[in-house]
Enzyme design. Structure first.
Site, PDB file in Angstrom:
ATOM      1  CD  GLU A   1      24.763   3.743  -2.781  1.00  0.00           C
ATOM      2  OE1 GLU A   1      25.299   4.724  -3.283  1.00  0.00           O
ATOM      3  OE2 GLU A   1      25.015   2.911  -1.968  1.00  0.00           O
TER       4      GLU A   1
ATOM      5  CB  CYS B   1      25.644   7.543  -9.919  1.00  0.00           C
ATOM      6  SG  CYS B   1      26.338   5.906  -9.769  1.00  0.00           S
TER       7      CYS B   1
HETATM    8  P1  NAD Z   1      14.769   9.943  -9.593  1.00  0.00           P
HETATM    9  O1  NAD Z   1      15.072  10.187  -8.218  1.00  0.00           O
HETATM   10  O2  NAD Z   1      13.910  10.606 -10.435  1.00  0.00           O
HETATM   11  O3  NAD Z   1      13.937   8.330  -9.863  1.00  0.00           O
HETATM   12  C1  NAD Z   1      14.500   7.337  -9.377  1.00  0.00           C
HETATM   13  C2  NAD Z   1      13.421   6.338  -8.926  1.00  0.00           C
HETATM   14  O4  NAD Z   1      12.597   6.831  -7.968  1.00  0.00           O
HETATM   15  C3  NAD Z   1      12.467   6.077 -10.019  1.00  0.00           C
HETATM   16  O5  NAD Z   1      11.877   4.618 -10.036  1.00  0.00           O
HETATM   17  C4  NAD Z   1      11.200   6.922  -9.710  1.00  0.00           C
HETATM   18  O6  NAD Z   1       9.913   6.529 -10.157  1.00  0.00           O
HETATM   19  C5  NAD Z   1      11.062   6.768  -8.238  1.00  0.00           C
HETATM   20  N1  NAD Z   1      10.643   7.853  -7.520  1.00  0.00           N
HETATM   21  C6  NAD Z   1      10.307   9.250  -7.793  1.00  0.00           C
HETATM   22  N2  NAD Z   1       9.634   9.992  -6.913  1.00  0.00           N
HETATM   23  C7  NAD Z   1       9.391   8.793  -5.827  1.00  0.00           C
HETATM   24  C8  NAD Z   1       8.873   9.028  -4.497  1.00  0.00           C
HETATM   25  N3  NAD Z   1       8.255  10.249  -4.202  1.00  0.00           N
HETATM   26  N4  NAD Z   1       8.827   7.893  -3.761  1.00  0.00           N
HETATM   27  C9  NAD Z   1       9.355   6.724  -4.328  1.00  0.00           C
HETATM   28  N5  NAD Z   1       9.882   6.463  -5.546  1.00  0.00           N
HETATM   29  C10 NAD Z   1       9.968   7.744  -6.258  1.00  0.00           C
HETATM   30  O7  NAD Z   1      16.106   9.706 -10.296  1.00  0.00           O
HETATM   31  P2  NAD Z   1      16.310   9.335 -12.084  1.00  0.00           P
HETATM   32  O8  NAD Z   1      16.007  10.437 -12.889  1.00  0.00           O
HETATM   33  O9  NAD Z   1      15.860   7.893 -12.283  1.00  0.00           O
HETATM   34  O10 NAD Z   1      17.958   8.614 -11.855  1.00  0.00           O
HETATM   35  C11 NAD Z   1      18.976   9.578 -12.067  1.00  0.00           C
HETATM   36  C12 NAD Z   1      19.770   9.770 -10.677  1.00  0.00           C
HETATM   37  O11 NAD Z   1      20.113   8.776 -10.222  1.00  0.00           O
HETATM   38  C13 NAD Z   1      20.857  10.593 -10.747  1.00  0.00           C
HETATM   39  O12 NAD Z   1      21.172  11.734  -9.813  1.00  0.00           O
HETATM   40  C14 NAD Z   1      21.959   9.651 -10.556  1.00  0.00           C
HETATM   41  O13 NAD Z   1      23.219  10.336 -10.116  1.00  0.00           O
HETATM   42  C15 NAD Z   1      21.265   8.715  -9.727  1.00  0.00           C
HETATM   43  N6  NAD Z   1      22.131   7.506  -9.622  1.00  0.00           N
HETATM   44  C16 NAD Z   1      22.885   7.155  -8.176  1.00  0.00           C
HETATM   45  C17 NAD Z   1      23.444   5.995  -8.355  1.00  0.00           C
HETATM   46  C18 NAD Z   1      24.457   5.835  -7.362  1.00  0.00           C
HETATM   47  O14 NAD Z   1      24.917   4.390  -7.189  1.00  0.00           O
HETATM   48  N7  NAD Z   1      24.671   6.453  -6.445  1.00  0.00           N
HETATM   49  C19 NAD Z   1      23.531   4.957  -9.589  1.00  0.00           C
HETATM   50  C20 NAD Z   1      22.648   5.494 -10.536  1.00  0.00           C
HETATM   51  C21 NAD Z   1      22.041   6.498 -10.746  1.00  0.00           C
END
Ligand code: NAD
Length: 520
Positions: free
Chosen positions: A235, A269
């Site tokens: 997502e 999102c």
């Molecule tokens: P992010 O991708 O930076 O981090 C998300 C999670 O992934 C965090 O827990 C982070 O620690 C972890 N992570 C980072 N690198 C990783 C790796 N290499 N392996 C495993 N885990 C890893 O995102 P963010 O800044 O926390 O969130 C914002 C983003 O989330 C926005 O783009 C938003 O649109 C999206 N989002 C999407 C939805 C949806 O339902 N489509 C819902 C909420 C947020």
């Protein structure tokens, strides 16, 4: 190696708590524990697992006010948003899945079409994946991981939860609440840390990864998971359009666009980031929304009396700053905002008027209080503009003509379309949620999403003991057998005349086949 995370309230900058991160060395033991506990949990009847969700619901209701405070403090969002966006949909999800899981995850019979197969019965049996990992972002620090966790649990799995390093306390709270509600210890284990520990979790080969976050991280995870063929549900980001037709009530249209853009400070999102408004009403629409923006309260020290919350993650400021700078460089005009407040991290609610100069704020996800307003002449143009994006998460259509709204919805290439509503679809756990293109793949929530948490086993058997016999299509192959099947095609798939014509040969060969052939 363990280190410390200082969790701060993003609205006030005050430290809430310091917590230790999980060291990579601890992961094998965490997985081992999960494996042991999950074996027993999978044996618990589905009905009892569903009942546990209602116990968890009671527990959450008991701690309701503390949870609202925690979510609001850790994320910097107004308390009303903590309650209405995070807590209430979590409770709804428990009600929903405690009922729907019984139906969705129970054995299901599948009628077989071919008449030769009427002596057989097929059914589907749903069994747990094992240990799944839920990796979540910071914008809905409770609701997002929580719904994944409960869907995993009711389906019989253990969960390794990795909340965002920005909002780890909500993740820890989810584990604590599950234990308090009587789920076995070790069934939900929260791992604290950043992307490095997230990647290390994947190295432990969970059965499936449920990731919510940015496109870049999603791609990285999908790549890592593919090495071990671990299935991934992604997502990711969005750039949601809102199409406002000229027949819309202007007061309604300006309010829906206002909330869609600035709720949760735009950190949804499914936030509206592209406002597409029909030319004939554009000036009046802009006037009204500008007036409404000026009335939004920003009061970071009192989250009970504010419309706008904080920018939760300070790194997000870089993205917003870049988009503002790009719009200024390209001479776009700002209907509202465009400046950071005195605290240097909160951006004023910003509406930029599109000038056809490929603004970054129009193309790339903002994930903050920014939207670009663009006008259109015809519905065809609006649909074309809405679909022209690398993202495809959800969209809104604003019109007083509901059937026209639905016609437009059916032309939008996206996961969800809301007519005269905005941004609330991820909170409806009865309905599937998930996007296309760079917004990811797989569905969450709903009956469809629940099936993402199980293996599906097909079981086929004779209807009764008396019907255990060698199948007609087994060895040896023979001309009688061939003609019998060949005539069967005519009998079942052709006209009545052809059926009657084929019948004698079918019967004769069928009898010969039985009389003369000895099945191997
Ligand atoms: P992010 O991708 O930076 O981090 C998300 C999670 O992934 C965090 O827990 C982070 O620690 C972890 N992570 C980072 N690198 C990783 C790796 N290499 N392996 C495993 N885990 C890893 O995102 P963010 O800044 O926390 O969130 C914002 C983003 O989330 C926005 O783009 C938003 O649109 C999206 N989002 C999407 C939805 C949806 O339902 N489509 C819902 C909420 C947020």
């Amino acid at each position: 190696m363990e280190s410390q995370i200082e969790v701060k309230n993003p609205a006030t900058g005050q430290t809430i708590q310091k917590i230790s991160t999980t060291s990579v060395e601890k992961l094998p033991a965490i997985f081992q524990k999960a494996r042991e506990v999950q074996k027993d949990w999978a044996q618990i009847p589905l009905k009892k697992r569903c009942k546990k969700l209602t116990d968890l619901r009671e527990c959450i209701v008991t701690h309701c006010d503390d949870l609202i405070d925690l979510i609001s403090n850790e994320n910097g969002k107004p308390k009303i948003e903590a309650m209405v966006h995070d807590l209430i949909p979590s409770l709804d999800a428990l009600t929903n899945f405690s009922k729907s899981a019984r139906k969705v995850l129970s054995d299901r019979s599948i009628p077989l079409i071919n008449p030769v197969l009427k002596t057989k019965v097929s059914k589907l049996d749903f069994w747990p994946l094992g240990i799944v990992t839920v990796i979540s972002p910071w914008n809905y620090p409770f609701f997002l991981p929580f719904t994944e966790v409960i869907m995993a649990l009711v389906a019989g799995n253990a969960v390794i939860l990795k909340p965002s390093e920005v909002t780890p306390l909500c993740g820890l709270k989810i584990q604590e609440l599950c234990e308090e509600a009587g789920f076995p210890r070790g069934l939900v284990q929260t791992v604290i840390g950043d992307g490095k520990i997230g990647a290390a979790i994947i190295d432990q080969k969970p059965a499936k990864i449920f990731f919510t976050g940015s496109v870049n991280t999603g791609k990285r995870i999908a790549k890592q998971a593919s090495e071990c063929l671990i299935p991934v549900n992604l997502e990711l980001g969005g750039k949601d359009p809102m199409i406002i037709l000229s027949d819309a009530d202007l007061d309604f249209a300006s309010s829906i666009a206002l909330w869609g853009t600035f709720a949760n400070s735009g950190q949804i999102c499914a936030s509206t980031e592209r406002i597409l408004v029909q030319e004939s009403i554009a000036d009046e629409f802009k006037k009204r929304i500008k007036e409404k923006v000026s009335q939004l309260k920003f009061n970071p020290t009192n989250m009970k009396d504010t419309d706008l919350g904080a920018i939760t993650f300070k790194n997000q400021k870089t993205v917003l700053e870049k988009q503002i700078k790009d719009a200024k460089n390209k001479n776009a005009s700002f209907l509202t905002g465009g400046k950071f407040r005195k605290n240097k991290i909160s951006l004023e609610p910003t509406l930029i008027e599109d000038n056809g100069a490929d603004l970054e704020a129009y193309i790339e996800e903002s994930f903050g209080p920014i939207a670009v307003i663009k006008t259109f002449h015809s519905i065809d143009e609006a649909v074309e503009l809405a679909n022209r994006s690398k993202y495809a998460l959800s969209a809104s259509v604003v019109t007083s003509n509901l059937s026209l709204g639905e016609d437009i919805a059916k032309r939008l290439e996206t996961g969800t379309v809301l007519i005269n509503e905005v941004a609330y679809a991820p909170g409806l756990t009865e309905t599937p949620w998930g996007g296309l293109k760079d917004s990811g793949y797989g569905k969450r929530h709903s009956d469809i999403g629940l099936l993402e948490f199980v293996n599906i086993r097909h079981i086929n058997k004779p209807i009764s003991r008396a019907l255990i016999f060698k199948s007609f299509w087994w060895f040896p192959y023979s001309p009688y057998q061939y003609i019998t099947f060949r005539k069967m095609i005519a009998i079942y798939h052709k006209s009545w005349f052809d059926k009657l014509k084929a019948l004698p040969l079918f019967l004769w060969n069928f009898v010969q086949f039985f009389k003369k052939e000895k099945r191997l």
